[in-house]
Design a protein around this motif. Sequence first.
Motif: not given
Length: 204
Positions: A165-170
């Motif tokens: 999402s816009e607020s997530e990363m791997y």
Amino acid sequence: MRDDYFQMFVDNFGEPVNRREVPASSVEKYRFKLPDALLGYWQSEGWSAYADGLFWIVDPDQYSATLKQWLSGSEIEHVDNYHVIARDAFGSLYAWGERYQRSITISSLAGGIVALKSQLQQRQTNPDRALGIFFATATKADFDFEDRMGNPLFERALAKLGPVSESEMYAFEPALSLGGRADLDGLVKVDMDVHLTLLDQFRR
């Protein structure tokens, strides 16, 4: 209407998803700080994700505190006033300097700042063209992250974990700087702001 530069980018990355309209106040805030071409992209394309969330055009305000943390104490901290204009699914931040109109990259998983130091204080004579070339010449491989065998991870991460999402990363758990291994089994989805703060602390 898209210019040729951005059309080449869309040809490579596909149409935008997760589009967010950019307020007129944000465009005016960054006028004379970021290239006019970028502000035009904001108005026509919004702050959006591309290629299933591999690459995002973003609101610089959301990343100002994180960028300040990463630049603190670095050789380029006071070279320019940088603003994050884009990010990728693995937490790398792509920033643009308002004084010299040069770009830098915060490569978060690798734990470093990437910049052409010899050019950072040479003013870009045509910022719109430089910005356009950044988009037009971009490839998906530029924003992917390779595992320890040299194989790209994004498509496999997307299949395993779903899109960010816009607020997530791997990210890797444990982090690479703490002995984690760069492979799919160690990859998780995390809150981006929190994790980038932790990665900055780990590298010091």
